[in-house]
Scaffold this motif. Structure first.
Motif: not given
Length: 281
Positions: A215-216, A222-224, A226, A193, A218-220, A254, A189
C-alpha cells in the motif's frame, strides 16, 4: 504447486548468525522467527518458495557471512529455498574466488548492497566481478534506493545513499555487461523513476518489490508494474523486516490486472532465473 516465489529474504550466516539480530535488518513487528528452519516451514505452509541470502560486509563492519552455510540451508530445504551467495567486493581476487565458490555450491546468484558495502558498482575495479558472474550465469541482486540500515545514527553510520541510485550505477553496468542478469532490489525511492527508465531500456534488468508494504509502493511503480514492465517485476518481502503474509495480503488489494498477478508473484522470476525445474508440478 508453488503459488509464489519471494525473491528477497534474509538469512543470517557466519558472524551474523551468532548475533541476536542482524544490525542491518529490522525484525518484523509480528515477532516471527528468522531462524532458517522456522522460515522454511513458514514458506512451506504458504505454498511458496524464497530466494535467500546474506550480506558480506566484512571490510566495512568486520562481520563475515558464509556462503557455505547458506548453501547448507538450501540443501536442507530444497523445496522452499533458492540460494543467492554474497561477496564483499573489496576483497579483490578473493572476491572473484568467492563468486566461483557460489557457482560451485549451486547458488543461483549473488547479492550486493552498495550502500552498506560502501562501493560504487560502476567503478572499473569491480568489473571483474560482473564479468565473472556473467560468465558463470549467476544473476546479481543490487540493493537500490534508500536504506534503513544505520538510519538515525550520526552521519547515517557513514552509509552513502547515493550508491543506491539506478542511474548511473545499475544502468552503466547493464550497458557494459549485457549478458549479466541484474535485479534491482526494492522500489528505488527516491529514484524510482530512474529505476523504471532502466527497466524499460535494458532487457537484462528486472526489479523486486521488497521492503515496501504494497500500500506504500509509489503509484508510478504500481502503474508500470501493471503495464509496461509487467514482465520484469518480482514479488519480494524483505523478510524478516516485512512478512510475506502481510505483503501478499496487501498486494491482493492493489488494482493489479488478473493476468499480471501471477507474473509478479511467480512467473517472472521463474523465467528470469531459470527456475522451472524447481517449481514444476
Amino acid at each position: 504447486m508453488i503459488e509464489f516465489i519471494d525473491a528477497h529474504v534474509h538469512i543470517r550466516t557466519g558472524d551474523k548468525a551468532r548475533l541476536s539480530s542482524d544490525p542491518y535488518v529490522i525484525a518484523n513487528p509480528e515477532g516471527m522467527s528468522d531462524h532458517p528452519d522456522a522460515m522454511a516451514e513458514m514458506y512451506r505452509e504458504l505454498k511458496g518458495m524464497a530466494v535467500v541470502f546474506d550480506i558480506d560486509d566484512e571490510t566495512r563492519t568486520g562481520l563475515k557471512a558464509s556462503n557455505e552455510e547458506l548453501a547448507g540451508w538450501v540443501r536442507k530445504h530444497p523445496d522452499v529455498f533458492i540460494g543467492f551467495g554474497t561477496v564483499d567486493p573489496w576483497k579483490g581476487r578473493a572476491a572473484i574466488r568467492e563468486v566461483e565458490l557460489c557457482h560451485d555450491l549451486g547458488l543461483r546468484g549473488v547479492k550486493f548492497h552498495p550502500a552498506v558495502q560502501d562501493f560504487a558498482p560502476n567503478d572499473p575495479r569491480f568489473f571483474p566481478l560482473w564479468e565473472t558472474c556473467a560468465r558463470l550465469g549467476l544473476a546479481v541482486l543490487f540493493h537500490t534506493g534508500t536504506t534503513m540500515a544505520a538510519a538515525g545514527q550520526p552521519g547515517g553510520g557513514g552509509i552513502r545513499l547515493e550508491y543506491g541510485r539506478p542511474i548511473p550505477y545499475i544502468d552503466d553496468i547493464a550497458a557494459r555487461f549485457p549478458d549479466l542478469r541484474i535485479i534491482m532490489a526494492h522500489p528505488a525511492w527516491p529514484w524510482h523513476e530512474e529505476q523504471l527508465a532502466v527497466l524499460r531500456h535494458k532487457p537484462n534488468v528486472a526489479m523486486d518489490l521488497s521492503g515496501w508494504a504494497p500500500k506504500y509502493i509509489p503509484q508510478s511503480v504500481i502503474h508500470y508494474a501493471n503495464t509496461l514492465v509487467q514482465d520484469k517485476v518480482f514479488f519480494g518481502s524483505d523478510f524478516p523486516m516485512l512478512t510475506p503474509q502481510r505483503w501478499l495480503r496487501e498486494f491482493a488489494e492493489l488494482p493489479i490486472k488478473d493476468a499480471v498477478r501471477p507474473k509478479i508473484l511467480r512467473d517472472n522470476v521463474v523465467r528470469f532465473l531459470g527456475l522451472s525445474d524447481l517449481v514444476r508440478g
